[in-house]
Enzyme design. Sequence first.
Site, PDB file in Angstrom:
ATOM      1  N   LYS A  22      41.173  44.601  98.757  1.00 31.97           N
ATOM      2  CA  LYS A  22      40.422  45.429  97.801  1.00 31.97           C
ATOM      3  C   LYS A  22      39.401  44.592  97.024  1.00 31.97           C
ATOM      4  CE  LYS A  22      42.266  46.340  93.587  1.00 31.97           C
ATOM      5  NZ  LYS A  22      41.370  45.983  92.475  1.00 31.97           N
ATOM      6  N   ASN A  23      39.849  43.452  96.500  1.00 34.15           N
ATOM      7  CA  ASN A  23      38.957  42.686  95.621  1.00 34.15           C
ATOM      8  C   ASN A  23      37.876  41.933  96.388  1.00 34.15           C
ATOM      9  OD1 ASN A  23      40.302  43.737  93.511  1.00 34.15           O
ATOM     10  ND2 ASN A  23      41.494  41.900  93.020  1.00 34.15           N
ATOM     11  N   CYS A 116      41.824  48.971  85.238  1.00 32.75           N
ATOM     12  CA  CYS A 116      43.160  48.806  84.663  1.00 32.75           C
ATOM     13  C   CYS A 116      43.057  48.263  83.244  1.00 32.75           C
ATOM     14  CB  CYS A 116      43.975  47.819  85.501  1.00 32.75           C
ATOM     15  SG  CYS A 116      44.553  48.521  87.048  1.00 32.75           S
ATOM     16  N   ARG A 121      38.490  43.439  78.243  1.00 33.55           N
ATOM     17  CA  ARG A 121      37.868  42.892  79.465  1.00 33.55           C
ATOM     18  C   ARG A 121      36.354  42.882  79.280  1.00 33.55           C
ATOM     19  NH1 ARG A 121      40.810  45.201  84.774  1.00 33.55           N
ATOM     20  NH2 ARG A 121      39.801  43.408  85.699  1.00 33.55           N
ATOM     21  N   ASP A 305      47.510  38.675  89.388  1.00 33.50           N
ATOM     22  CA  ASP A 305      47.827  39.941  90.055  1.00 33.50           C
ATOM     23  C   ASP A 305      49.226  39.941  90.660  1.00 33.50           C
ATOM     24  OD1 ASP A 305      45.349  40.854  89.398  1.00 33.50           O
ATOM     25  OD2 ASP A 305      44.454  40.485  91.356  1.00 33.50           O
ATOM     26  N   ARG A 397      44.982  52.988  93.979  1.00 32.45           N
ATOM     27  CA  ARG A 397      43.718  52.257  93.835  1.00 32.45           C
ATOM     28  C   ARG A 397      43.712  51.005  94.706  1.00 32.45           C
ATOM     29  NH1 ARG A 397      42.634  50.388  88.284  1.00 32.45           N
ATOM     30  NH2 ARG A 397      40.927  49.567  89.502  1.00 32.45           N
TER      31      ARG A 397
HETATM   32  N1  EPU Z   1      36.158  37.415  80.975  1.00 31.17           N
HETATM   33  C1  EPU Z   1      35.376  37.292  79.839  1.00 31.17           C
HETATM   34  N2  EPU Z   1      34.056  37.637  79.924  1.00 31.17           N
HETATM   35  C2  EPU Z   1      33.495  38.102  81.070  1.00 31.17           C
HETATM   36  C3  EPU Z   1      34.293  38.218  82.232  1.00 31.17           C
HETATM   37  C4  EPU Z   1      35.629  37.875  82.149  1.00 31.17           C
HETATM   38  O1  EPU Z   1      35.861  36.888  78.790  1.00 31.17           O
HETATM   39  O2  EPU Z   1      32.291  38.398  81.079  1.00 31.17           O
HETATM   40  C5  EPU Z   1      37.587  37.085  80.909  1.00 31.17           C
HETATM   41  C6  EPU Z   1      38.461  38.320  81.165  1.00 31.17           C
HETATM   42  O3  EPU Z   1      38.631  39.081  79.985  1.00 31.17           O
HETATM   43  C7  EPU Z   1      39.737  37.723  81.671  1.00 31.17           C
HETATM   44  C8  EPU Z   1      39.253  36.491  82.444  1.00 31.17           C
HETATM   45  O4  EPU Z   1      37.930  36.229  81.981  1.00 31.17           O
HETATM   46  O5  EPU Z   1      40.538  37.321  80.607  1.00 31.17           O
HETATM   47  C9  EPU Z   1      39.245  36.638  83.948  1.00 31.17           C
HETATM   48  O6  EPU Z   1      38.465  37.741  84.339  1.00 31.17           O
HETATM   49  P1  EPU Z   1      37.649  37.806  85.704  1.00 31.17           P
HETATM   50  O7  EPU Z   1      36.234  38.144  85.371  1.00 31.17           O
HETATM   51  O8  EPU Z   1      37.916  36.582  86.515  1.00 31.17           O
HETATM   52  O9  EPU Z   1      38.356  39.031  86.421  1.00 31.17           O
HETATM   53  P2  EPU Z   1      37.677  40.331  87.009  1.00 31.17           P
HETATM   54  O10 EPU Z   1      36.494  39.966  87.833  1.00 31.17           O
HETATM   55  O11 EPU Z   1      37.522  41.346  85.942  1.00 31.17           O
HETATM   56  C10 EPU Z   1      39.112  40.208  89.197  1.00 31.17           C
HETATM   57  C11 EPU Z   1      39.987  41.158  89.963  1.00 31.17           C
HETATM   58  C12 EPU Z   1      41.279  41.388  89.188  1.00 31.17           C
HETATM   59  C13 EPU Z   1      41.963  40.043  88.998  1.00 31.17           C
HETATM   60  C14 EPU Z   1      41.016  39.063  88.287  1.00 31.17           C
HETATM   61  C15 EPU Z   1      41.583  37.665  88.125  1.00 31.17           C
HETATM   62  C16 EPU Z   1      38.403  42.526  91.144  1.00 31.17           C
HETATM   63  C17 EPU Z   1      37.821  43.860  91.361  1.00 31.17           C
HETATM   64  N3  EPU Z   1      39.299  42.410  90.156  1.00 31.17           N
HETATM   65  O12 EPU Z   1      38.838  40.851  87.955  1.00 31.17           O
HETATM   66  O13 EPU Z   1      42.096  42.234  89.978  1.00 31.17           O
HETATM   67  O14 EPU Z   1      43.135  40.220  88.225  1.00 31.17           O
HETATM   68  O15 EPU Z   1      39.785  38.966  89.027  1.00 31.17           O
HETATM   69  O16 EPU Z   1      41.867  37.124  89.363  1.00 31.17           O
HETATM   70  O17 EPU Z   1      38.095  41.595  91.878  1.00 31.17           O
HETATM   71  C18 EPU Z   1      43.657  43.931  90.406  1.00 31.17           C
HETATM   72  O18 EPU Z   1      43.330  43.871  91.608  1.00 31.17           O
HETATM   73  O19 EPU Z   1      44.654  44.602  90.009  1.00 31.17           O
HETATM   74  C19 EPU Z   1      42.875  43.221  89.417  1.00 31.17           C
HETATM   75  C20 EPU Z   1      42.951  43.483  88.118  1.00 31.17           C
END
Ligand code: EPU
Length: 417
Positions: A22-23, A116, A121, A305, A397
Amino acid sequence: MKRIFITGGRRLSGEVHIRGAKNSVLPILAATVLHKGVSVVENCPALSDVETAAEILRCLGAKTERQGECLAVDASNLQSRPIPEPLMREMRSSVIFLGALLARFGEAELFYPGGCELGPRPIDLHLRALRELGAEITAEGGSIRAKARKLRGAEITLDLPSVGATENAMLAALGAEGVTRIRNAAREPEIADLQKFLRSLGAKVRGAGSSTVTVEGKTPLCDGIHRVMPDRIVAATYLAACAACGGEVRLMGAEKQHLTAVLAPLKEAGCEIAADQTGLIIRREGPLSAVRPIRTAVYPGFPTDAQALFMAALLKSRGATVFVENIFENRYRHVDELIRMGADIRVEGRVAVVYGTERLQAARVRCTDLRGGAALAIAALTAEGESVLEEIGHIERGYADLAGELAALGAEIRTEM
Ligand code: EPU
């Protein structure tokens, strides 16, 4: 409302095929926007989040066609239209369309994304990276507008290796004149998979999977085909389920090198793991023991995750296991539901301690988020009696057929409308 019914107590045995991640597929679908032509995405799982991404593409004027596990996107006649709020609210990764639309059209408009609820976030790092490439960004009443007369290659250093910010910066940089270097980039395998997809279109991107990604912008793109990598978190889900229930499961297609951080605690807990050309095999015969502290971290550390999944797997282990959640602030929402099944878990801030208990009892529980929902399914597989999982839309999802696949492994589980 759809619910999953699970009667615990069965061992698992057999094979499960690990579908596309998915990701990985979600940013890839956003990236199809970049190419004025056809992109073919193979091993594309049938998930509700994937359908949302396809719906966004159609709203922008793309044609999508699914044949089995293959999704073709024709973005020839795409326009940069505002992405409707209800679609943006469906999932977090819709924010990746911002970088892609900006690269292709020099403008993009969308609403703050949903997804989620795992605590705050923010998307500040995404927006900062786009600004460094020359975009002007304004935010008003929940909507974000990005505009650039000309994007220019830049040296971008992310404050933290955010997966989404790395992806957004990579896509926007493809529309910039010159070379962009993204430092402190996320190193998750899904980023490397996005790079492979972009290269299949002829884009010049290198370094993904390391902490510096280099992008040469404005390269002409061509039609491309890409096969999405297997979902390492779905693989971790079946590993955790087999660890919890006992038995032997073959995970067809699972990539061992993506799963190093989750295999170590499984072995420590008493599972046997083997790998061959077809994937991974997990066997658990004896008792399950508690393990050393599990601290979530960016890749290649233990994935956030998989935290809920492993917590569920260890509920009946011998001893106590400490979990430290370092990525998201509020990722223990499943704990209260697990406690309803008789789990003994104490949470304080980012730390949760699981004290192994001998018995769990079935309960009516509510899925709180995607991985939390899968964790409840794992716990229910080891509980006495019939549990009912509600709000399973969260599970759908990220899992194409969790109940069907667990049933094929011998679990007593069914979905009812
Ligand atoms: N963060 C910030 N500012 C930003 C972006 C992120 O402070 O602009 C913080 C977030 O709040 C968090 C941390 O950085 O505390 C990590 O966030 P990241 O941006 O790496 O995660 P994401 O891109 O929002 C993806 C996956 C998540 C997975 C995380 C961490 C996708 C669609 N989602 O989220 O997957 O947990 O990376 O590996 O790729 C899931 O599949 O259930 C899921 C939540």
